[in-house]
Design an enzyme around this catalytic site. Structure first.
Site, short mmCIF file in Angstrom:
data_model
loop_
_atom_site.label_atom_id
_atom_site.label_comp_id
_atom_site.label_asym_id
_atom_site.label_seq_id
_atom_site.Cartn_x
_atom_site.Cartn_y
_atom_site.Cartn_z
N LYS A 1 0.88 -1.18 0.00
CA LYS A 1 0.00 0.00 0.00
C LYS A 1 0.90 1.22 0.00
O LYS A 1 1.45 1.61 1.03
CB LYS A 1 -0.89 -0.02 1.25
CG LYS A 1 -2.25 0.61 1.08
CD LYS A 1 -2.24 2.09 0.74
CE LYS A 1 -2.02 2.98 1.94
NZ LYS A 1 -1.81 4.40 1.54
N GLU B 1 9.58 1.64 10.88
CA GLU B 1 10.61 2.68 10.67
C GLU B 1 9.86 3.99 10.76
O GLU B 1 9.09 4.35 9.87
CB GLU B 1 11.22 2.56 9.26
CG GLU B 1 11.86 1.24 8.95
CD GLU B 1 13.24 1.09 9.54
OE1 GLU B 1 13.67 1.96 10.31
OE2 GLU B 1 13.88 0.07 9.26
N CYS C 1 13.80 10.88 6.96
CA CYS C 1 13.67 10.46 8.36
C CYS C 1 14.97 10.66 9.13
O CYS C 1 14.96 10.95 10.31
CB CYS C 1 13.22 9.01 8.43
SG CYS C 1 14.32 7.90 7.55
N GLU D 1 8.98 16.67 14.79
CA GLU D 1 9.52 16.42 13.45
C GLU D 1 8.80 17.34 12.46
O GLU D 1 7.59 17.21 12.25
CB GLU D 1 9.29 14.95 13.06
CG GLU D 1 9.98 14.58 11.78
CD GLU D 1 9.65 13.17 11.31
OE1 GLU D 1 8.48 12.77 11.39
OE2 GLU D 1 10.57 12.48 10.84
P1 NAD Z 1 2.20 8.52 7.39
O1 NAD Z 1 2.39 7.78 8.66
O2 NAD Z 1 1.21 9.63 7.36
O3 NAD Z 1 1.82 7.56 6.21
C1 NAD Z 1 2.62 6.44 5.85
C2 NAD Z 1 1.74 5.38 5.21
O4 NAD Z 1 0.83 4.89 6.19
C3 NAD Z 1 0.90 5.89 4.05
O5 NAD Z 1 0.89 4.90 3.03
C4 NAD Z 1 -0.48 6.04 4.68
O6 NAD Z 1 -1.53 5.90 3.75
C5 NAD Z 1 -0.48 4.87 5.66
N1 NAD Z 1 -1.44 4.99 6.77
C6 NAD Z 1 -1.90 6.12 7.36
N2 NAD Z 1 -2.78 5.79 8.35
C7 NAD Z 1 -2.86 4.44 8.38
C8 NAD Z 1 -3.60 3.53 9.16
N3 NAD Z 1 -4.42 3.92 10.13
N4 NAD Z 1 -3.44 2.21 8.93
C9 NAD Z 1 -2.59 1.77 7.97
N5 NAD Z 1 -1.89 2.60 7.17
C10 NAD Z 1 -2.01 3.93 7.38
O7 NAD Z 1 3.67 9.06 7.01
P2 NAD Z 1 4.03 10.03 5.81
O8 NAD Z 1 3.56 11.40 6.18
O9 NAD Z 1 3.62 9.41 4.51
O10 NAD Z 1 5.64 9.97 5.83
C11 NAD Z 1 6.43 10.79 6.62
C12 NAD Z 1 6.89 10.05 7.87
O11 NAD Z 1 7.61 8.87 7.51
C13 NAD Z 1 7.85 10.86 8.71
O12 NAD Z 1 7.50 10.74 10.07
C14 NAD Z 1 9.20 10.20 8.46
O13 NAD Z 1 10.15 10.37 9.48
C15 NAD Z 1 8.80 8.78 8.30
N6 NAD Z 1 9.84 8.03 7.61
C16 NAD Z 1 10.60 7.16 8.35
C17 NAD Z 1 11.63 6.46 7.72
C18 NAD Z 1 12.50 5.52 8.52
O14 NAD Z 1 13.19 4.71 7.91
N7 NAD Z 1 12.53 5.59 9.84
C19 NAD Z 1 11.88 6.63 6.36
C20 NAD Z 1 11.09 7.54 5.65
C21 NAD Z 1 10.05 8.22 6.29
#
Ligand code: NAD
Length: 503
Positions: free
Chosen positions: A191, A266, A300, A397
């Site tokens: 997804k 992550e 991240c 963040e």
């Molecule tokens: P997000 O958590 O809003 O969304 C990530 C994914 O989760 C999307 O595909 C979204 O549709 C899905 N999602 C949202 N709610 C959900 C639910 N209730 N159930 C299942 N899936 C759900 O994150 P974002 O805004 O897309 O990305 C930014 C974040 O990602 C930042 O916090 C960043 O630090 C983190 N990130 C972490 C790493 C790492 O390796 N630690 C790498 C890249 C990004």
């Protein structure tokens, strides 16, 4: 025609198929709309126009994809590792062959600059190659012997798994999760993020053209709270590999609890770069600015908190401000651009709100702090100085090209400031004192630390965070531990005496 114009024309060609046909789901080898027929739009970060309509899937689409992944699992998991290796190497080669298409599509869907994204496909291919080469050994374990027993420990793929990815560098991140899952013998339902779904569709097509059997990798687009949620709840999905925000991780853990889902998270970061006055300051300025202003700061592991020893604080932050002011902000396909537009107006609004927060909290805006232009999600590379660690700009963040600088007196204070945050993903340390580097890295609360360096990823090393930054590790053999069950079989070495009960 300028290079930018040529690149825009090329990107337009690559995006035409999505503009005309939408970004469909991909289930059991077939491109398919959401069963409900619903769509959502993916927007251009450059000007806010609609790039394409995207399948807005519901639970029923996830159920179909999961059924396909479940049906494909027995054959794929029994395919010998050496065979899986061959297919995954072909996937890597096919990714490399379409590197430009992947990079240009990613730039237009995310707003990330081409100078960084041009390497995204290559890094994605490297992920496939690395795990392809491990596939023949994925099942291996160890043999342990006692006087009476011989124990053989081995691993087997856990089953169909769900992969949920964020929008910042979607192609590279997806390959990070999907390549080891496939190498381990799992099948996948992916997804992608609703803000940047395009390259996930390219990946599944490329993989199948390279020989991946239908149903082994499936892609379902849509919102997190509908499609994503169902994936985390589905009883036939044995594990969820998730990359995204910490609070989404908490939700996923709760959603997956009834089906006892194995999770790998992550999550976010508020990573310190700590600069002592004995450091090579020129290199430290370069690394600190690279780690916050590359990839739009939507990274991240970005070094979003700059902790500088007070004796060099003024001089060092002045140099960082100079770099921030000189950075070229522009169209993502312009080879000179360093910072492109942020992904989406919703995210831009969040980043801009921290400029007001910084003013309200009494920090100084030493560079940037403004939106740029009328159209598109462009913001100026920003440096906040005179901040304290209790401010929201030092704790939360922001996920944009925004750096918060805080002075410290000595080692003890540097450590206390660095650790006084909910997150613990990465930390960067600049000093020429080896003893201090060892003391500091022993005590820093972070999953990954770099001494006198920016973030340089080496695939065999563990990637992941502590505290609110994650659970589990990617990389090396750690990925296989997540996607596989470890089992033990015990054989008797001799006819040992079995306890006889009842006479
Ligand atoms: P997000 O958590 O809003 O969304 C990530 C994914 O989760 C999307 O595909 C979204 O549709 C899905 N999602 C949202 N709610 C959900 C639910 N209730 N159930 C299942 N899936 C759900 O994150 P974002 O805004 O897309 O990305 C930014 C974040 O990602 C930042 O916090 C960043 O630090 C983190 N990130 C972490 C790493 C790492 O390796 N630690 C790498 C890249 C990004």
């Amino acid at each position: 025609m300028s290079i930018l114009d040529t690149n825009i024309a090329k990107a337009d060609g690559y995006l035409a198929r999505f503009r005309e046909g939408g970004v469909m789901n991909h289930i059991d080898g077939l491109s398919t709309p959401a069963l409900s027929g619903r769509t959502l739009a993916t927007l251009s970060p450059v000007d806010g126009t609609t790039l394409a309509d995207v399948a807005n899937s519901g639970a029923e689409d996830i159920d179909r994809a999961t059924a396909a992944a479940k049906a494909a699992f027995p054959a794929w998991s029994r395919t010998p590792g050496a065979e899986r290796r061959k297919i995954l190497i072909k996937v890597a080669e096919a990714i490399e062959a379409r590197a430009e298409e992947i990079a240009f599509t990613e730039c237009m869907d995310t707003g990330q600059a081409i100078r960084f994204m041009s390497k995204a496909a290559i890094r994605g291919a490297a992920n496939f190659r690395y795990y392809a080469d491990q596939a023949p050994y994925a099942e291996d374990g160890e043999v342990t012997r006692t006087p009476t027993q011989m124990n053989t420990t081995s691993r087997r793929p856990i089953g169909p798994v769900g992969v949920i990815t964020p929008w910042n560098t979607p192609f590279m991140l997806s390959t990070w999760k999907i390549a080891p899952a496939l190498a381990a013998g799992c099948t996948v339902v992916h997804k992608p993020a609703e803000f940047s779904p395009m390259t996930a569709k390219l990946l599944v097509e490329i993989a199948e053209e390279a020989g991946l059997p239908p149903g082994v990798l499936n892609v379902v687009n849509g919102l997190g709270e509908t499609a994503g949620k169902r994936l985390t709840e589905h009883p036939d999905i044995k594990a969820i590999a998730f990359v995204g925000e910490s609070r989404t991780g908490s939700m996923i853990m709760a959603q997956g609890a009834p089906s006892l889902k194995r999770v790998h998270f992550e999550l976010g970061g508020k990573n310190p770069v700590i600069v002592f006055d004995d450091a090579d300051l020129e290199r430290a300025v370069d690394a600190a600015t690279f780690m916050i202003y590359s990839l739009n700061g939507e990274r991240c592991t970005s070094s979003s908190r700059l902790l500088v020893q007070d004796s060099i604080y003024e001089e060092f932050t002045a140099q960082v401000a100079e770099v921030a002011k000189r950075i070229k902000v522009g169209h993502p396909l312009d080879p000179n651009t360093i910072v492109g537009p942020l992904i989406h107006p919703v995210h831009e609004e969040k980043v801009l709100s921290y400029f007001d927060t910084a003013r309200d909290e009494g920090a100084t805006i030493a560079a940037g702090g403004t939106k740029l232009g009328e159209a598109g999600c462009y913001v100026a590379p920003t440096l906040f100085t005179n901040a304290t660690n209790d401010m929201a700009i030092a704790q939360e963040e922001i996920f944009g090209p925004v750096l918060t600088a805080i002075p410290f007196k000595d080692e003890a204070e540097a450590l206390s400031l660095a650790n006084d945050v909910d997150y613990g993903l990465s930390a960067y340390l600049w000093t020429s004192d080896l003893d201090r580097a060892i003391r500091m890295t022993d005590a820093l609360e972070a999953g990954m630390m770099w001494v006198n360096s920016e973030n340089i990823r080496h695939l065999p090393t563990p990637f992941g965070g502590v505290k609110s930054s994650g659970i589990g590790r990617d990389g090396g053999d750690w990925s296989f531990d997540f996607y596989m069950e470890t089992v033990n079989v015990s054989f008797p070495r001799a006819h040992h005496k079995v306890p006889k009960l009842g006479g």
